[in-house]
Design a protein around this motif. Structure first.
Motif, PDB file in Angstrom:
ATOM      1  N   TYR A 155       0.800  -1.225   0.000  1.00 48.72           N
ATOM      2  CA  TYR A 155       0.000   0.000   0.000  1.00 48.72           C
ATOM      3  C   TYR A 155       0.838   1.284   0.000  1.00 48.72           C
ATOM      4  O   TYR A 155       0.461   2.268  -0.624  1.00 48.72           O
ATOM      5  CB  TYR A 155      -1.007   0.016   1.161  1.00 48.72           C
ATOM      6  CG  TYR A 155      -1.892  -1.198   1.193  1.00 48.72           C
ATOM      7  CD1 TYR A 155      -2.675  -1.536   0.091  1.00 48.72           C
ATOM      8  CD2 TYR A 155      -1.934  -2.031   2.308  1.00 48.72           C
ATOM      9  CE1 TYR A 155      -3.475  -2.672   0.102  1.00 48.72           C
ATOM     10  CE2 TYR A 155      -2.740  -3.162   2.321  1.00 48.72           C
ATOM     11  CZ  TYR A 155      -3.509  -3.476   1.220  1.00 48.72           C
ATOM     12  OH  TYR A 155      -4.292  -4.599   1.222  1.00 48.72           O
ATOM     13  N   THR A 194       3.454   4.000  -1.079  1.00 50.47           N
ATOM     14  CA  THR A 194       4.157   4.315  -2.328  1.00 50.47           C
ATOM     15  C   THR A 194       5.501   5.006  -2.098  1.00 50.47           C
ATOM     16  O   THR A 194       6.369   4.984  -2.970  1.00 50.47           O
ATOM     17  CB  THR A 194       3.285   5.224  -3.223  1.00 50.47           C
ATOM     18  OG1 THR A 194       2.955   6.419  -2.506  1.00 50.47           O
ATOM     19  CG2 THR A 194       2.010   4.511  -3.633  1.00 50.47           C
ATOM     20  N   LYS A 221       0.477  -1.811  -4.306  1.00 46.78           N
ATOM     21  CA  LYS A 221       0.082  -0.564  -3.661  1.00 46.78           C
ATOM     22  C   LYS A 221      -1.433  -0.359  -3.622  1.00 46.78           C
ATOM     23  O   LYS A 221      -1.928   0.517  -2.914  1.00 46.78           O
ATOM     24  CB  LYS A 221       0.746   0.625  -4.365  1.00 46.78           C
ATOM     25  CG  LYS A 221       2.259   0.493  -4.457  1.00 46.78           C
ATOM     26  CD  LYS A 221       2.908   0.135  -3.126  1.00 46.78           C
ATOM     27  CE  LYS A 221       4.400  -0.057  -3.247  1.00 46.78           C
ATOM     28  NZ  LYS A 221       5.022  -0.519  -1.985  1.00 46.78           N
ATOM     29  N   THR A 257      -6.854   3.856  -4.491  1.00 46.37           N
ATOM     30  CA  THR A 257      -7.284   4.993  -3.690  1.00 46.37           C
ATOM     31  C   THR A 257      -8.566   5.537  -4.296  1.00 46.37           C
ATOM     32  O   THR A 257      -8.881   5.256  -5.461  1.00 46.37           O
ATOM     33  CB  THR A 257      -6.191   6.093  -3.662  1.00 46.37           C
ATOM     34  OG1 THR A 257      -6.577   7.127  -2.764  1.00 46.37           O
ATOM     35  CG2 THR A 257      -5.987   6.683  -5.053  1.00 46.37           C
ATOM     36  N   GLN A 261     -10.709   8.601  -5.716  1.00 42.53           N
ATOM     37  CA  GLN A 261     -10.594   9.959  -6.253  1.00 42.53           C
ATOM     38  C   GLN A 261     -11.892  10.303  -6.967  1.00 42.53           C
ATOM     39  O   GLN A 261     -12.325   9.574  -7.864  1.00 42.53           O
ATOM     40  CB  GLN A 261      -9.422  10.050  -7.244  1.00 42.53           C
ATOM     41  CG  GLN A 261      -8.053   9.836  -6.611  1.00 42.53           C
ATOM     42  CD  GLN A 261      -6.945   9.906  -7.643  1.00 42.53           C
ATOM     43  OE1 GLN A 261      -7.158  10.240  -8.796  1.00 42.53           O
ATOM     44  NE2 GLN A 261      -5.737   9.591  -7.222  1.00 42.53           N
ATOM     45  N   ARG A 279     -12.671   4.512  -7.757  1.00 40.91           N
ATOM     46  CA  ARG A 279     -11.502   3.777  -7.304  1.00 40.91           C
ATOM     47  C   ARG A 279     -10.439   3.800  -8.397  1.00 40.91           C
ATOM     48  O   ARG A 279     -10.676   3.380  -9.529  1.00 40.91           O
ATOM     49  CB  ARG A 279     -11.870   2.319  -6.987  1.00 40.91           C
ATOM     50  CG  ARG A 279     -10.785   1.592  -6.215  1.00 40.91           C
ATOM     51  CD  ARG A 279     -11.225   0.215  -5.792  1.00 40.91           C
ATOM     52  NE  ARG A 279     -11.229  -0.712  -6.911  1.00 40.91           N
ATOM     53  CZ  ARG A 279     -11.163  -2.044  -6.778  1.00 40.91           C
ATOM     54  NH1 ARG A 279     -11.116  -2.569  -5.576  1.00 40.91           N
ATOM     55  NH2 ARG A 279     -11.185  -2.824  -7.832  1.00 40.91           N
ATOM     56  N   GLN A 325      -6.107   3.154  -9.271  1.00 42.72           N
ATOM     57  CA  GLN A 325      -4.855   2.588  -8.778  1.00 42.72           C
ATOM     58  C   GLN A 325      -3.921   3.700  -8.331  1.00 42.72           C
ATOM     59  O   GLN A 325      -3.850   4.768  -8.938  1.00 42.72           O
ATOM     60  CB  GLN A 325      -4.182   1.747  -9.861  1.00 42.72           C
ATOM     61  CG  GLN A 325      -4.696   0.314  -9.891  1.00 42.72           C
ATOM     62  CD  GLN A 325      -3.769  -0.606 -10.631  1.00 42.72           C
ATOM     63  OE1 GLN A 325      -3.641  -0.483 -11.830  1.00 42.72           O
ATOM     64  NE2 GLN A 325      -3.146  -1.536  -9.922  1.00 42.72           N
ATOM     65  N   LYS A 326      -3.191   3.407  -7.244  1.00 39.16           N
ATOM     66  CA  LYS A 326      -2.257   4.393  -6.713  1.00 39.16           C
ATOM     67  C   LYS A 326      -1.093   4.603  -7.670  1.00 39.16           C
ATOM     68  O   LYS A 326      -0.642   3.689  -8.358  1.00 39.16           O
ATOM     69  CB  LYS A 326      -1.709   3.921  -5.362  1.00 39.16           C
ATOM     70  CG  LYS A 326      -2.700   3.989  -4.217  1.00 39.16           C
ATOM     71  CD  LYS A 326      -2.023   3.577  -2.923  1.00 39.16           C
ATOM     72  CE  LYS A 326      -2.974   3.627  -1.750  1.00 39.16           C
ATOM     73  NZ  LYS A 326      -2.316   3.168  -0.498  1.00 39.16           N
TER      74      LYS A 326
END
Length: 373
Positions: free
Chosen positions: A257, A259, A281, A284, A286, A290, A292-293
């Protein structure tokens, strides 16, 4: 003689596990049934439990099976060179073994691969995961015999230790005298310490949080030369001190998780060094969606200027599993230092939450489920 049914824990949705009795199928000439002795628990079990992996439901989780061959067809026995009563470790991936990717030695990346614990009950025979007393072994499974006299909670470490050998040794090409930095002191970070030390690494550095003090202490007992508490120390400055400003040969990121360690790896690694990214990771939220970070402040020019090699790592190959099994069978490493918890099969929910640090007063490193015999 096999029972007609097996008790299994079935995931029916995010954070929903229920006990069910499932039928044990008859075997064909090229398949087998495994009686589960132990199933290892790792971070992806938590991701599956939380619903982060989009696993189809209902499904029997569990992708780190150790067990005894309970029934086997003649073709499978000849192919795997095992028979009823043998103890085996089962590889996670089910690949086709005939496409160009598989034949090129990368069967873990097969386009048609399946993964134990992610195949739903609707795909016959249903018992595709090791959160169960018994499990189906398909014709395209890969199994490895292992010493029956080992405690099951130690033998089942073949999976994380196999990852340590692949991620910290095979992929980066770690050799005698290399300086290896491992980001994260969880079970796969500690397994990476064991593997790197076995490969002859000259200096091993492990990072962790202040809350990881006990894990960092275990890292030192397993062979780490230095540990860095990133909450209270500057890891960049410590690496400069330890390596006399040169940087490390290999960085292995097994943090989940977070970064920031990926960005930090660019600073820690020497010119011409290698970074292995093995920690997922996740996602998240936004704008209500949903996503990907991504890694903030990732300076790609540093990769160019320092000519860094960056490799992704997913899964383990037979070479890594075999090295892990050989080392476990040698009994030369105090792997019991890593093992913290045994759980009954019906405690799968508690086991996952304990590993994730969601149970007050409990800190897990390596744990496993032990089904009733």
């Amino acid at each position: 003689m096999l029972p007609k049914k097996t008790m299994a824990m079935v995931q029916t949705g995010p954070r929903q596990l229920e006990r069910r009795d499932l039928p044990i199928p008859p075997i064909s000439a090229d398949s087998a049934i495994l009686r589960i002795e132990a199933c290892g628990i790792c971070g992806s079990d938590h991701e599956q439990y939380e619903g982060a992996l989009n696993t189809p439901y209902p499904v029997v989780p569990g992708h780190e099976p150790l067990g005894i061959i309970a029934a086997i067809g003649d073709v499978a026995a000849k192919r795997w060179r095992v028979d009823v009563g043998d103890r085996v470790c089962v590889e996670t991936m089910l690949s086709c073994h005939c496409c160009n990717t598989c034949l090129g030695g990368h069967y873990h990346l097969c386009d048609r691969r399946q993964i134990y614990s992610y195949i739903p009950l609707t795909v016959a025979p249903g018992i595709w995961g090791a959160y169960s007393q018994y499990m189906y072994l398909a014709p395209n499974a890969i199994v490895h015999r292992i010493d029956k006299s080992l405690p099951p909670e130690i033998a089942v470490m073949f999976n994380p230790l196999g990852a340590g050998f692949r991620w910290a040794v095979e992929l980066p090409g770690t050799s005698a005298g290399d300086t290896v930095m491992i980001l994260g002191p969880g079970q796969r970070g500690l397994a990476s310490v064991v593997a790197a030390r076995h490969a002859g690494a000259g200096t091993i550095i492990v990072t962790g949080l202040a809350s990881d003090a006990k894990k960092l202490a275990v890292a030192r007992e397993l062979g780490a030369d230095y540990t860095i508490d990133v909450d209270n120390e500057d890891p960049r400055e410590r690496v400069r001190e330890i390596t006399a400003g040169r940087g490390v040969d290999v960085v292995v990121d097994v943090t989940s998780y977070a970064t920031q360690p990926v960005r930090g790896a660019l600073d820690y690694v020497r010119r011409g060094g290698t970074i292995v990214l093995a920690g997922v990771k996740g996602f998240t939220m936004q704008d209500g969606k949903r996503r990907q970070k991504t890694v903030p402040d990732f300076v790609s020019d540093m990769v160019v200027w320092k000519e860094i090699t960056i490799k992704g790592a997913i899964g383990v190959l037979s070479s890594g599993y075999r090295k892990a099994i050989d080392l476990i069978e040698s009994r030369k490493i105090p792997l019991a230092l890593m093992h913290t918890h045994d759980f009954a099969l019906e405690e799968a929910d508690l086991a996952i939450r304990t590993l994730a640090g969601q149970v007050d007063g409990e800190r897990s490193i390596h744990s496993c489920l032990i089904p009733p015999s």
